[in-house]
Write a protein that holds these residues in place. Structure first.
Motif, PDB file in Angstrom:
ATOM      1  N   PRO A  60       1.366  -1.147   0.269  1.00 39.52           N
ATOM      2  CA  PRO A  60       0.307  -0.064   0.049  1.00 39.52           C
ATOM      3  C   PRO A  60       0.608   1.572   0.179  1.00 39.52           C
ATOM      4  O   PRO A  60       2.168   1.064   0.406  1.00 39.52           O
ATOM      5  CB  PRO A  60      -0.641   0.133   1.490  1.00 39.52           C
ATOM      6  CG  PRO A  60      -0.326  -1.586   1.507  1.00 39.52           C
ATOM      7  CD  PRO A  60       0.781  -2.236   1.020  1.00 39.52           C
ATOM      8  N   ALA A  61       0.782   2.321  -0.206  1.00 35.71           N
ATOM      9  CA  ALA A  61       1.174   3.478  -0.774  1.00 35.71           C
ATOM     10  C   ALA A  61       1.647   3.992   1.027  1.00 35.71           C
ATOM     11  O   ALA A  61       2.577   4.815   1.104  1.00 35.71           O
ATOM     12  CB  ALA A  61       0.713   4.897  -1.131  1.00 35.71           C
ATOM     13  N   LYS A  62      -0.008   3.641   2.197  1.00 34.77           N
ATOM     14  CA  LYS A  62       0.392   3.857   3.006  1.00 34.77           C
ATOM     15  C   LYS A  62       1.769   4.007   3.303  1.00 34.77           C
ATOM     16  O   LYS A  62       2.285   4.164   4.403  1.00 34.77           O
ATOM     17  CB  LYS A  62      -0.835   4.073   4.270  1.00 34.77           C
ATOM     18  CG  LYS A  62      -0.527   4.470   4.731  1.00 34.77           C
ATOM     19  CD  LYS A  62      -1.835   4.701   5.756  1.00 34.77           C
ATOM     20  CE  LYS A  62      -1.752   5.050   7.313  1.00 34.77           C
ATOM     21  NZ  LYS A  62      -2.547   4.969   8.587  1.00 34.77           N
ATOM     22  N   GLU A  63       2.104   2.284   3.962  1.00 36.18           N
ATOM     23  CA  GLU A  63       3.104   2.023   3.481  1.00 36.18           C
ATOM     24  C   GLU A  63       4.862   2.177   3.497  1.00 36.18           C
ATOM     25  O   GLU A  63       5.734   2.326   3.784  1.00 36.18           O
ATOM     26  CB  GLU A  63       3.026   0.191   3.664  1.00 36.18           C
ATOM     27  CG  GLU A  63       3.961  -0.968   4.127  1.00 36.18           C
ATOM     28  CD  GLU A  63       4.151  -1.991   4.093  1.00 36.18           C
ATOM     29  OE1 GLU A  63       4.651  -2.625   4.458  1.00 36.18           O
ATOM     30  OE2 GLU A  63       2.587  -2.779   3.757  1.00 36.18           O
ATOM     31  N   SER A  65       4.870   5.575   2.753  1.00 33.18           N
ATOM     32  CA  SER A  65       4.668   6.605   2.815  1.00 33.18           C
ATOM     33  C   SER A  65       5.455   6.868   4.124  1.00 33.18           C
ATOM     34  O   SER A  65       6.281   6.782   4.333  1.00 33.18           O
ATOM     35  CB  SER A  65       3.489   7.511   2.920  1.00 33.18           C
ATOM     36  OG  SER A  65       3.347   8.235   3.733  1.00 33.18           O
ATOM     37  N   VAL A  66       5.216   5.042   5.095  1.00 34.14           N
ATOM     38  CA  VAL A  66       5.487   5.142   6.655  1.00 34.14           C
ATOM     39  C   VAL A  66       6.878   5.251   6.563  1.00 34.14           C
ATOM     40  O   VAL A  66       7.651   6.116   7.206  1.00 34.14           O
ATOM     41  CB  VAL A  66       4.620   4.095   7.086  1.00 34.14           C
ATOM     42  CG1 VAL A  66       5.967   4.095   8.443  1.00 34.14           C
ATOM     43  CG2 VAL A  66       3.539   4.465   7.397  1.00 34.14           C
ATOM     44  N   LYS A  69       8.524   8.474   5.355  1.00 29.79           N
ATOM     45  CA  LYS A  69       8.861   9.470   6.620  1.00 29.79           C
ATOM     46  C   LYS A  69       9.672   8.950   7.865  1.00 29.79           C
ATOM     47  O   LYS A  69      10.872   9.872   8.421  1.00 29.79           O
ATOM     48  CB  LYS A  69       7.162   9.177   7.021  1.00 29.79           C
ATOM     49  CG  LYS A  69       6.644  10.041   6.488  1.00 29.79           C
ATOM     50  CD  LYS A  69       6.771  11.230   6.347  1.00 29.79           C
ATOM     51  CE  LYS A  69       5.550  12.592   5.885  1.00 29.79           C
ATOM     52  NZ  LYS A  69       3.803  12.419   6.240  1.00 29.79           N
ATOM     53  N   GLU A 113       4.344  12.053   1.223  1.00 28.69           N
ATOM     54  CA  GLU A 113       3.291  12.798   1.116  1.00 28.69           C
ATOM     55  C   GLU A 113       2.345  12.266  -0.154  1.00 28.69           C
ATOM     56  O   GLU A 113       1.708  11.346  -0.266  1.00 28.69           O
ATOM     57  CB  GLU A 113       3.169  13.288   1.551  1.00 28.69           C
ATOM     58  CG  GLU A 113       3.542  13.881   3.285  1.00 28.69           C
ATOM     59  CD  GLU A 113       3.718  15.302   3.711  1.00 28.69           C
ATOM     60  OE1 GLU A 113       4.161  16.084   2.879  1.00 28.69           O
ATOM     61  OE2 GLU A 113       4.264  15.999   5.270  1.00 28.69           O
ATOM     62  N   ARG A 116       1.358   8.923  -2.013  1.00 29.11           N
ATOM     63  CA  ARG A 116      -0.911   8.708  -1.744  1.00 29.11           C
ATOM     64  C   ARG A 116      -1.685   9.171  -2.134  1.00 29.11           C
ATOM     65  O   ARG A 116      -2.980   9.157  -2.219  1.00 29.11           O
ATOM     66  CB  ARG A 116      -0.248   9.179   0.228  1.00 29.11           C
ATOM     67  CG  ARG A 116       0.104   8.076   0.845  1.00 29.11           C
ATOM     68  CD  ARG A 116       0.413   8.479   2.125  1.00 29.11           C
ATOM     69  NE  ARG A 116      -1.090   8.172   2.795  1.00 29.11           N
ATOM     70  CZ  ARG A 116      -1.347   8.728   3.923  1.00 29.11           C
ATOM     71  NH1 ARG A 116      -1.132   8.672   5.258  1.00 29.11           N
ATOM     72  NH2 ARG A 116      -2.975   7.458   4.179  1.00 29.11           N
ATOM     73  N   ARG A 117      -0.923  10.563  -3.195  1.00 31.08           N
ATOM     74  CA  ARG A 117      -1.941  11.720  -4.202  1.00 31.08           C
ATOM     75  C   ARG A 117      -1.261  10.931  -5.261  1.00 31.08           C
ATOM     76  O   ARG A 117      -1.845  11.740  -6.017  1.00 31.08           O
ATOM     77  CB  ARG A 117      -1.910  12.839  -3.800  1.00 31.08           C
ATOM     78  CG  ARG A 117      -1.701  13.219  -2.815  1.00 31.08           C
ATOM     79  CD  ARG A 117      -1.727  14.328  -2.301  1.00 31.08           C
ATOM     80  NE  ARG A 117      -0.750  15.422  -1.918  1.00 31.08           N
ATOM     81  CZ  ARG A 117      -0.069  15.554  -1.106  1.00 31.08           C
ATOM     82  NH1 ARG A 117      -0.723  15.112   0.394  1.00 31.08           N
ATOM     83  NH2 ARG A 117       1.461  15.859  -1.245  1.00 31.08           N
TER      84      ARG A 117
END
Length: 473
Positions: A60-63, A65-66, A69, A113, A116-117
């Protein structure tokens, strides 16, 4: 003296036949030996990136992203250490190096960030039983070739969007400055980026290109460097139709109009021209000043430049050494050519060797278009200043170059500024600003200064493919 290794598939490989010797450009001292990848090791890195692609791209893009970060925070935690290493291998003043680490980290934060877009879209079908959909997918394995003048930022501008998009990457840092890149690899490992996603292989240009250009596993090449090499890569990439991003040479003009805030123009011009000893692709290479403020500008500019200190970047100086003898000799040749053709040295104009190669911050006046410095990128701390009379003349002079990376101008007149900004044939324009770069904004050039953009929302698009799906119910 440090000994460092290649970073391939999450492991460190030191046992290579060839080694790179890394010297401090300020002193000439050897500070490290680095394993140099042959075609064999380069292929191992490509295979590792290819094997890691399926898992990484499906996360997932969120993973993703984390993890990016975490890398951002790690870079800032180790900012001082990374900056000190950068100054030792590249020569830029320590405060500039600290600024570069923060700038490099800003790309990691931005694309953490932006990943995720990544949006697709639905399109109304042409019939009741039709559905049209557009999705974005990672381009695949990326090969990145980066320059020595920004050892951290030129990597993260490529690595961060590639990883955010779901790509894996093989990076060839420059032979002169691989240490910062290898420290970045260590940081990627420590924050948990999976094995094979990031691979860093210092190598000769021949060994690296022989593998990546022939490989059908590598789908994208991203390169920052000279226009000459960019053209060669573009030709080589044609055989396998690789996706290309090229950020190439520049020859930035800086225009100062009669209605400008002269003090601001001087401050910004000095900051642009002499940052990194003039060894930046977007620094002001030629300065054009309108007749009404020419004398005032030159007087302030020369006085400010004369105060800049030259020396070892670890000792609090404003200007560090040039990267090597070739860079030094190019500056000497350009200044000598200008003087022979009538240029006046208003300050500086001399260089010396003291362990490293140093050239004094220099201002040339009474320059004209016959001089090489007005056409060829200098990559050194020399500012030629030419007078102009009319706005149209300034724009013509600014655009008379095959390059189109960055340009600057200073005026308080919004109407004039709008006209000038729209007519300058450059991908980046600084209006009353000598420092336009930001992670949030697209960076790249027109004409022979490159293809594509890094940074901004455009930066991640370079690592995505667009897929159209036509569904009949």
């Amino acid at each position: 003296m440090m000994q460092t290794s290649l970073f391939i598939n999450g492991g460190w490989l030191e046992d290579t036949a060839d080694k790179l010797t890394i010297t401090n450009p300020a002193t000439g001292d050897v500070i490290a030996t680095v394993a140099s990848a042959s075609e064999k090791e380069t292929q191992l890195a490509v295979d590792a990136a290819f094997n890691a692609l399926n898992d990484w791209s499906k996360r997932p893009a969120k993973e993703r992203s984390v993890l990016l970060k975490k890398l951002y925070h790690k870079m800032l935690e180790e900012q001082d250490e990374m900056a000190h290493l950068m100054t030792k291998e590249m020569g830029k003043p320590l405060e500039e190096a600290k600024g570069e680490v923060a700038y490099a980290a800003s790309f990691v934060e931005w694309f953490a960030e932006e990943g995720r877009r990544v949006y697709g879209r639905s399109i109304p079908g042409g019939a009741e039983d039709q559905r049209f959909q557009v999705i974005k997918q990672p381009v695949g394995v990326v090969a990145a070739i980066t320059p020595w003048n920004f050892p951290a930022a030129m990597i993260t501008r490529k690595l961060a969007p590639a990883l955010a998009a779901g790509c894996t990457i093989v990076i060839k840092p420059p032979s002169a400055t691989p240490l910062t890149a290898l420290m970045l690899a260590k940081q990627c490992q420590e924050v948990g980026i999976p094995n094979g996603v990031v691979n860093i292989v210092p190598a000769s240009s021949k060994a690296f290109s022989n593998v990546i250009m022939k490989s059908d596993k590598v789908r994208k090449i991203t390169f920052t460097g000279s226009t000459e090499v960019g053209k060669m890569l573009m030709k080589q990439a044609a055989d396998t139709m690789k996706n290309l991003s090229l950020e190439l040479g520049g020859h930035a003009p800086l225009l100062v109009f009669d209605d400008a805030d002269v003090t601001r123009a001087v401050d910004q011009a000095v900051a642009s021209k002499f940052r990194n000893a003039g060894q930046t692709c977007i620094c002001a290479n030629r300065i054009y000043v309108q007749a009404g403020v020419y004398d005032e500008f030159v007087d302030q500019f020369v006085k400010k430049v004369a105060t800049l200190s030259l020396g070892n970047g670890l000792e609090g100086n404003d200007i560090g050494p040039l990267i090597d003898k070739d860079g030094f000799e190019k500056v000497v040749d350009q200044v000598n050519d200008a003087k022979e053709k009538g240029a006046v040295v208003s300050t500086g104009g001399e260089g010396y060797q003291d362990g490293g190669y140093y050239y004094m911050p220099t201002v040339l006046t009474n320059v004209d278009e016959s001089m090489a410095i007005m056409h060829d990128e200098t990559f050194g701390p020399v500012a030629p200043i030419r007078k102009f009379e009319e706005e149209d003349e300034a724009i013509r002079l600014a655009n008379e170059t095959p390059f189109g990376l960055a340009a600057y101008f200073f005026t308080k007149d919004v109407s004039r500024g709008t006209r000038v900004a729209e007519q300058l044939e450059y991908g980046i324009v600084g209006w009353n600003s000598g420092a336009p770069s930001a992670a949030e904004a697209p960076f790249g050039g027109m004409k022979e200064s490159g293809i594509g953009r890094e940074g901004g929302m455009e930066g991640i698009e370079a690592y995505l493919e667009t897929k159209y799906i036509s569904l009949k119910l």
